[in-house]
Design an enzyme around this catalytic site. Structure first.
Site, PDB file in Angstrom:
ATOM      1  N   ASP A   1       0.854  -1.185   0.000  1.00 22.41           N
ATOM      2  CA  ASP A   1       0.000   0.000   0.000  1.00 22.41           C
ATOM      3  C   ASP A   1       0.892   1.238   0.000  1.00 22.41           C
ATOM      4  O   ASP A   1       2.005   1.200   0.512  1.00 22.41           O
ATOM      5  CB  ASP A   1      -0.846  -0.049   1.286  1.00 22.41           C
ATOM      6  CG  ASP A   1      -1.929   1.011   1.284  1.00 22.41           C
ATOM      7  OD1 ASP A   1      -2.276   1.509   0.196  1.00 22.41           O
ATOM      8  OD2 ASP A   1      -2.424   1.335   2.376  1.00 22.41           O
ATOM      9  N   GLU A   2       0.414   2.348  -0.548  1.00 26.05           N
ATOM     10  CA  GLU A   2       1.175   3.613  -0.557  1.00 26.05           C
ATOM     11  C   GLU A   2       2.600   3.391  -1.059  1.00 26.05           C
ATOM     12  O   GLU A   2       3.575   3.855  -0.459  1.00 26.05           O
ATOM     13  CB  GLU A   2       1.241   4.223   0.854  1.00 26.05           C
ATOM     14  CG  GLU A   2      -0.103   4.442   1.514  1.00 26.05           C
ATOM     15  CD  GLU A   2      -0.800   5.712   1.055  1.00 26.05           C
ATOM     16  OE1 GLU A   2      -0.402   6.292   0.013  1.00 26.05           O
ATOM     17  OE2 GLU A   2      -1.769   6.119   1.727  1.00 26.05           O
TER      18      GLU A   2
END
Length: 731
Positions: free
Chosen positions: A217-218
């Site tokens: 994620d991110e």
DNA sequence: CGTGCGTCGATTTTT
DNA sequence: TCGACGCACG
């Protein structure tokens, strides 16, 4: 299974149902990124392609990890126990605990948070008699962390000048000190794990074989070392293919370069892994059209982008309201007035956010809110496990778990005061240096006054250790609070201060209770069950930024802190040159582009209403500053804004050839009338030009024969082209 | 050993 | 302007 995919749009569905291959998902703001990530896992599991044990899902924050887990447990009825899901640091902690011997660490190693690390460095400089004017602890801390985040050990740093050589030597001393004290800092968790995996083939192959799908994620926030860590884990060998890397991120929301984030990892990933699937999630479910058009127009001014354009089917919504005040005080008054009127109209205070570039700006706003009696909540204060009294209590617990923890020792040896003066501590530190031992272990080697002063403290810790042995964690904590004298100390403080601190100490017991409830299986036979785990938890998860969740309060925070959040109404204040973009950013490479991404993040937080404000003069560092409005404001097409103050919507002097700007009444905006003039071109649209190649339309002005557009040709630069002359083809 | 005063600095921050 | 921190004093 069909349910899983039921409400996904085509791009989301495509991402979720990709074959088992590497993938890069460019997920715009509000495009359902977390949803795609979790549904991807659920889909792989449901279709029998993936065993939960073979999943590694990595996030940056505990909050994100928890949210993913929560959503996933709704989607999947099965047990998620075997899944590895957490933050980079949390997962590394887990790996290092499991393989501490191979990693060269004792089983009960402790984790230093940033504050502990700084204290540790200060202590080091003191014992080495280093001039802390020449080597400021903070800077040294940053230097060390930066090296570790590049995966570079002290021995490997290339130093070409005396200053750097000295800092490298201090880095080495610091490493040695940490090792002796059995503590690791945040960066060390990552680096140690990376080295463990690199050097230890059986361990490495075990995890390389175990993890079949790695989801990140991110991804735009990963640093150099984190990316290498991922690459290593995703590598296969002759027997087993490597794991599939599924990276989700948004280069336009990369705002953490200052702490080591490397957007370049996105391009590197695509190139190095020959990623066959790059999917763009551009449909936005959060904001109205005008807000998205503004965001698109702003970010189009950046050159180095992977390219993406947000759209919505929700309609254009309301215009962006702009207000120019005389002073920062007037600005704050206006903001609070508007907030009150929104609340009168029925909006919940919690759905309103006041955003700013730097924390200092919150003061005026807070003051006005307070005067007006509007309840509010500021993000960014001290968190639970960072509070002084909590850290003190933890320090006692740390000494019980690991007497070699000198940071903890130095912190509480004389707190509450028990007659251990600076002389005694100095004598102890000198002796510890000569004996090459810990502070705790050196006390018996002392003589005279220092020994007399320190012995009772060591005896106290011993006593606490024995008394708490075998006790359940919460009872052990409780016992330490009393036995250490902390409770009595705060009880004796008259002010409400002491009262609050006592409450926090009680809260620590509750935290221990919760922790025990969530981690049912303690390591068998341990003298202090779960203690080390609890301490790790306290370091890795400092707690919420003051919760008070139930209260209906207006939310105040920096734009950075707002990333990932959304609100019905967003007020962005201080949109001035020097403040936003911040003047310091001009000195950084690509600093302006990062500021612009920050502006993009700010704008895309708003669901329905966006207010942008600025002041002509502002009190800053005790001096009045006169402000020019931010260039970012001028990057928003005029047609999207509505000025609520009697200011001219056009900058006095235009940078182009110093000429006065033509009024931009007929400026193009994405949705709207003058599209015909531009032959159907829109802001944000990609076009092809014979000489300059492909570019993005950034703004436009004039009409008829005068109509011209500004195009961002990336590396070729920004050009103004007359529509009547230049030949542009939409791509 | 704790308090009070003077100096200095001042984007953004998770783990 | 405000706050954090370091040093001198009681």
């Amino acid at each position: 299974m069909a349910d899983l995919l039921a409400s996904l749009n085509p791009e989301q569905t495509q991402a979720v149902t990709l074959p088992p291959q590497h993938a890069l998902i460019l997920a715009g703001a509000g495009s359902g990124k977390t949803r795609v990530l979790t549904t991807r896992i659920a889909w792989l599991v449901e279709t029998g392609q993936l065993d939960p044990h073979a999943v590694l899902a990595v996030t940056f924050t505990n909050k994100a990890a928890k949210e993913m887990l929560a959503r996933l447990s709704v989607m999947l009825p099965i047990s998620l126990r075997g899944m590895w899901m957490g933050t980079f640091h949390g997962l590394c902690n887990r790996l290092l605990r499991a393989h501490h011997k191979d990693a060269g660490l004792p089983a009960l190693f402790q984790i230093l948070d940033s504050a502990d690390q700084l204290a540790s460095i200060k202590r080091l400089l003191k014992t080495l008699n280093v001039d802390d004017e020449k080597y400021p602890p903070r800077e040294l801390q940053h230097f060390i962390n930066a090296q570790k985040e590049q995966g570079v050990r002290a021995a490997a740093v290339e130093a070409y000048d005396d200053f750097t050589r000295r800092r490298v030597a201090l880095y080495a001393e610091y490493e040695a000190q940490c090792q002796r004290e059995s503590v690791v800092d945040f960066a060390e968790l990552l680096l140690r794990t990376y080295e463990l995996l690199t050097r230890n083939e059986p361990v490495r192959r075990h995890y390389q074989r175990r993890f079949r799908h790695i989801l990140v994620d991110e991804f735009q926030d990963t640093n150099v070392l984190q990316y290498r860590w991922l690459k290593l884990l995703a590598t296969g060998d002759a027997d087993t293919p490597g794991a599939c890397l599924f990276c989700v991120g948004d280069d336009d929301q990369s705002i953490y370069r200052f702490r080591g984030a490397e957007v370049g990892n996105m391009l590197a990933f695509e190139r190095e892994f020959k990623v066959p699937n790059v999917i763009r999630l551009e449909q936005n479910y959060r904001s109205c059209g005008n807000i998205l058009d503004a965001a698109n127009a702003i970010i189009a001014h950046n050159t180095q982008r992977l390219g993406k354009q947000l759209w919505t089917d929700r309609g254009e919504g309301e215009p962006i309201r702009v207000y120019q005040a005389f002073t920062d005080l007037d600005e704050a008054r206006w903001v609070v007035d508007e907030v009150q009127s929104l609340v009168r109209d029925g909006m919940s205070r919690a759905d309103i956010a006041l955003l700013y570039r730097s924390n200092a700006q919150s003061r005026v706003l807070e003051h006005q809110l307070f005067s007006a009696g509007v309840s509010y909540r500021v993000y960014g204060g001290l968190r639970f496990f960072e509070r002084q009294e909590v850290k003190h209590a933890l320090a006692y617990l740390r000494l019980i778990a690991n007497p070699d923890d000198d940071t903890a020792f130095a912190r509480v040896a004389n707190f509450p005061t028990r007659g251990i003066g600076a002389r005694s501590m100095e004598a102890l530190q000198d002796a510890a240096r000569t004996f090459n031992g810990s502070l705790y272990g050196t006390v018996p080697h002392l003589s005279g006054k220092p020994r007399k002063a320190l012995e009772p403290f060591v005896a106290l810790i011993e006593q606490l250790r024995q008394q708490t042995a075998g006790l359940p964690l919460p009872e052990a904590v409780e016992h330490v609070l009393d036995g250490s004298g902390l409770r009595v100390h705060y009880l004796s403080l008259k002010e409400k201060d002491g009262r609050e601190r006592l409450e926090n100490l009680d809260e620590l017991i509750s935290a221990a209770n919760n922790f025990v409830a969530e981690n049912e299986a303690p390591t068998a036979g341990a003298d202090h069950p779960l203690l080390a785990d609890f301490l790790a938890h306290a370091s890795l998860e400092a707690g919420d930024h003051q919760a008070d969740a139930g209260e209906d309060a207006v939310q105040l925070m920096t734009v950075h802190a707002a990333k990932g959040l959304e609100f019905d109404a967003v007020f962005l204040s201080g949109v001035e040159e020097g403040l936003f973009p911040h003047e310091n950013s001009a000195r950084e490479v690509d600093g302006l582009e990062e500021e612009r991404r920050l502006m993009y993040v700010a704008v895309t937080r708003a669901r329905r209403r966006l207010y942008v404000s600025l002041a002509q003069s502002r009190m800053l560092h005790g001096q009045t500053r006169y402000c020019v409005r931010s260039r970012f404001l001028d990057e928003i097409p005029v047609g999207l804004t509505k000025w609520l103050s009697p200011a001219q919507p056009v900058r006095a002097v235009q940078e182009r050839s110093g000429a006065y700007a033509t009024p931009r009444a007929s400026s193009v905006h994405a949705r709207g009338a003058p599209a015909r003039d531009l032959g159907g071109l829109r802001i944000g649209q990609a076009v092809q030009h014979a000489r300059f190649g492909v570019g993005t339309i950034v703004s436009a002005e004039g009409s008829g024969a005068d109509a011209r557009v500004q195009i961002n040709f990336g590396p070729q630069g920004m050009k103004w082209l007359l529509l009547g002359v230049a030949k542009l083809d939409p791509v």
